[in-house]
Design a protein around this motif. Sequence first.
Motif, PDB file in Angstrom:
ATOM      1  N   LEU A  79       0.856  -1.184   0.000  1.00  0.00           N
ATOM      2  CA  LEU A  79       0.000   0.000   0.000  1.00  0.00           C
ATOM      3  C   LEU A  79       0.890   1.231   0.000  1.00  0.00           C
ATOM      4  N   TYR A  80       0.844   1.979  -1.103  1.00  0.00           N
ATOM      5  CA  TYR A  80       1.610   3.223  -1.183  1.00  0.00           C
ATOM      6  C   TYR A  80       0.703   4.350  -0.708  1.00  0.00           C
ATOM      7  N   ALA A  81       0.960   4.841   0.504  1.00  0.00           N
ATOM      8  CA  ALA A  81       0.141   5.880   1.105  1.00  0.00           C
ATOM      9  C   ALA A  81       0.909   7.179   1.300  1.00  0.00           C
ATOM     10  N   ALA A  82       2.142   7.237   0.815  1.00  0.00           N
ATOM     11  CA  ALA A  82       2.934   8.457   0.939  1.00  0.00           C
ATOM     12  C   ALA A  82       2.439   9.504  -0.046  1.00  0.00           C
ATOM     13  N   ALA A 108       6.859   6.126  -8.476  1.00  0.00           N
ATOM     14  CA  ALA A 108       7.379   5.208  -9.489  1.00  0.00           C
ATOM     15  C   ALA A 108       8.463   4.312  -8.919  1.00  0.00           C
ATOM     16  N   ARG A 109       9.328   4.881  -8.090  1.00  0.00           N
ATOM     17  CA  ARG A 109      10.440   4.105  -7.535  1.00  0.00           C
ATOM     18  C   ARG A 109       9.928   2.918  -6.716  1.00  0.00           C
ATOM     19  N   ILE A 110       8.966   3.163  -5.858  1.00  0.00           N
ATOM     20  CA  ILE A 110       8.481   2.099  -4.973  1.00  0.00           C
ATOM     21  C   ILE A 110       7.572   1.125  -5.711  1.00  0.00           C
ATOM     22  N   THR A 111       6.670   1.612  -6.558  1.00  0.00           N
ATOM     23  CA  THR A 111       5.791   0.686  -7.277  1.00  0.00           C
ATOM     24  C   THR A 111       6.583  -0.162  -8.270  1.00  0.00           C
ATOM     25  N   ASN A 112       7.625   0.414  -8.866  1.00  0.00           N
ATOM     26  CA  ASN A 112       8.504  -0.385  -9.725  1.00  0.00           C
ATOM     27  C   ASN A 112       9.152  -1.509  -8.932  1.00  0.00           C
ATOM     28  N   ALA A 113       9.649  -1.169  -7.743  1.00  0.00           N
ATOM     29  CA  ALA A 113      10.303  -2.177  -6.908  1.00  0.00           C
ATOM     30  C   ALA A 113       9.326  -3.286  -6.522  1.00  0.00           C
ATOM     31  N   ALA A 114       8.100  -2.899  -6.194  1.00  0.00           N
ATOM     32  CA  ALA A 114       7.086  -3.897  -5.841  1.00  0.00           C
ATOM     33  C   ALA A 114       6.757  -4.783  -7.036  1.00  0.00           C
ATOM     34  N   TYR A 115       6.643  -4.173  -8.207  1.00  0.00           N
ATOM     35  CA  TYR A 115       6.368  -4.948  -9.419  1.00  0.00           C
ATOM     36  C   TYR A 115       7.483  -5.960  -9.664  1.00  0.00           C
ATOM     37  N   ARG A 116       8.727  -5.513  -9.547  1.00  0.00           N
ATOM     38  CA  ARG A 116       9.853  -6.432  -9.766  1.00  0.00           C
ATOM     39  C   ARG A 116       9.829  -7.570  -8.749  1.00  0.00           C
ATOM     40  N   TYR A 117       9.458  -7.251  -7.506  1.00  0.00           N
ATOM     41  CA  TYR A 117       9.378  -8.294  -6.478  1.00  0.00           C
ATOM     42  C   TYR A 117       8.364  -9.360  -6.880  1.00  0.00           C
ATOM     43  N   PHE A 118       7.156  -8.932  -7.273  1.00  0.00           N
ATOM     44  CA  PHE A 118       6.128  -9.904  -7.647  1.00  0.00           C
ATOM     45  C   PHE A 118       6.496 -10.628  -8.942  1.00  0.00           C
ATOM     46  N   ARG A 119       7.167  -9.947  -9.839  1.00  0.00           N
ATOM     47  CA  ARG A 119       7.592 -10.582 -11.089  1.00  0.00           C
ATOM     48  C   ARG A 119       8.604 -11.696 -10.830  1.00  0.00           C
ATOM     49  N   ASP A 120       9.497 -11.449  -9.874  1.00  0.00           N
ATOM     50  CA  ASP A 120      10.604 -12.370  -9.645  1.00  0.00           C
ATOM     51  C   ASP A 120      10.312 -13.400  -8.562  1.00  0.00           C
ATOM     52  N   THR A 121       9.129 -13.347  -7.967  1.00  0.00           N
ATOM     53  CA  THR A 121       8.750 -14.279  -6.911  1.00  0.00           C
ATOM     54  C   THR A 121       7.751 -15.281  -7.464  1.00  0.00           C
ATOM     55  N   ALA A 122       7.997 -16.525  -7.220  1.00  0.00           N
ATOM     56  CA  ALA A 122       7.099 -17.575  -7.721  1.00  0.00           C
ATOM     57  C   ALA A 122       5.902 -17.702  -6.778  1.00  0.00           C
ATOM     58  N   ASN A 123       5.014 -16.696  -6.810  1.00  0.00           N
ATOM     59  CA  ASN A 123       3.860 -16.709  -5.918  1.00  0.00           C
ATOM     60  C   ASN A 123       2.670 -17.373  -6.596  1.00  0.00           C
ATOM     61  N   THR A 124       1.993 -18.262  -5.865  1.00  0.00           N
ATOM     62  CA  THR A 124       0.845 -18.975  -6.428  1.00  0.00           C
ATOM     63  C   THR A 124      -0.428 -18.139  -6.359  1.00  0.00           C
ATOM     64  N   THR A 125      -0.525 -17.239  -5.375  1.00  0.00           N
ATOM     65  CA  THR A 125      -1.664 -16.327  -5.295  1.00  0.00           C
ATOM     66  C   THR A 125      -1.213 -14.951  -5.767  1.00  0.00           C
ATOM     67  N   PRO A 126      -2.129 -14.172  -6.344  1.00  0.00           N
ATOM     68  CA  PRO A 126      -1.711 -12.875  -6.890  1.00  0.00           C
ATOM     69  C   PRO A 126      -1.194 -11.932  -5.820  1.00  0.00           C
ATOM     70  N   GLY A 127      -0.094 -11.244  -6.113  1.00  0.00           N
ATOM     71  CA  GLY A 127       0.313 -10.121  -5.283  1.00  0.00           C
ATOM     72  C   GLY A 127      -0.585  -8.936  -5.585  1.00  0.00           C
ATOM     73  N   GLN A 128      -0.437  -7.884  -4.815  1.00  0.00           N
ATOM     74  CA  GLN A 128      -1.288  -6.709  -5.003  1.00  0.00           C
ATOM     75  C   GLN A 128      -0.510  -5.435  -4.750  1.00  0.00           C
ATOM     76  N   ILE A 129      -0.621  -4.517  -5.693  1.00  0.00           N
ATOM     77  CA  ILE A 129      -0.067  -3.177  -5.535  1.00  0.00           C
ATOM     78  C   ILE A 129      -1.231  -2.211  -5.432  1.00  0.00           C
ATOM     79  N   ALA A 130      -1.416  -1.645  -4.249  1.00  0.00           N
ATOM     80  CA  ALA A 130      -2.483  -0.672  -4.011  1.00  0.00           C
ATOM     81  C   ALA A 130      -1.840   0.685  -3.739  1.00  0.00           C
ATOM     82  N   ALA A 131      -2.448   1.725  -4.256  1.00  0.00           N
ATOM     83  CA  ALA A 131      -1.892   3.063  -4.065  1.00  0.00           C
ATOM     84  C   ALA A 131      -3.019   4.055  -3.840  1.00  0.00           C
ATOM     85  N   ILE A 132      -2.780   4.973  -2.903  1.00  0.00           N
ATOM     86  CA  ILE A 132      -3.731   6.047  -2.671  1.00  0.00           C
ATOM     87  C   ILE A 132      -3.371   7.190  -3.611  1.00  0.00           C
TER      88      ILE A 132
END
Length: 245
Positions: A79-82, A108-132
């Motif tokens: 959750l990006y609330a900054a 952009a810096r933080i959401t990019n990092a979160a995207y890369r994390y979910f891209r590079d992690t073999a997660n079976t359930t969807p990750g989520q990027i939420a932003a205010i």
Amino acid sequence: MKKIIIIGASSGIGARIASDYARAGWRVGIAARREDRLKEIKSLYPDRIEYLTIDVTSDDADKRFYSLIELIDGMDVLLYAAGTGYVDTGLDAVLTNITLQTNVAGFARITNAAYRYFRDTANTTPGQIAAITSVAGTKGIGIAAAYSASKRFGRTYLDALEQLAYTEHVNVRFTDIRPGFVRTPLLDPSKSYPMIMSVDYVAPRIERAIARRRRVAVIDSRWRIAVALWHAIPRILWRRINLNR
């Protein structure tokens, strides 16, 4: 145990939501610039909350973000609330830069990092990027040009990341949260604002939007109506509206 990282958790909406998730049994990683406030929030739920000071405008923010993920051993939701912004009819260069560094470059810096994390992690359930983001991103607001434009950026950036995730088959979902006026330290306490909402009112609605994986959530129904009308105002009329009253 599910895990959430909240960026911008030292006060206001972010602080309240951090406490709510910890109380609900989540593992919570919180970040902001003010370490004293982060310590206070952690003290409420010391076994469930970890913190790390992160300035989203710094070049090392993404590295510290990954360190916070390690502290709570993973991430299901960001959750990006900054955010920051000013009424600035003088178009002050310093205020403009502060707003854009936080709401655009930091976002952009933080959401990019979160995207890369979910891209590079073999997660079976969807990750989520939420932003205010904000309803302020609906149209350019003359008295807060940098703020309204930066919030529009956030909305468009999530659209772009969603398209990228689809083409790259990344298992992540996106939630764009657009509140109206919320009584937080960001607002001038000496002024009155239309349809202003309390943090206690807004936080549960944001949490429901995240839980339901809503793609776009305007908070609340009154603001959904206002935004629909706002969209409908032609540019030739919008430019004539004086909000500096």
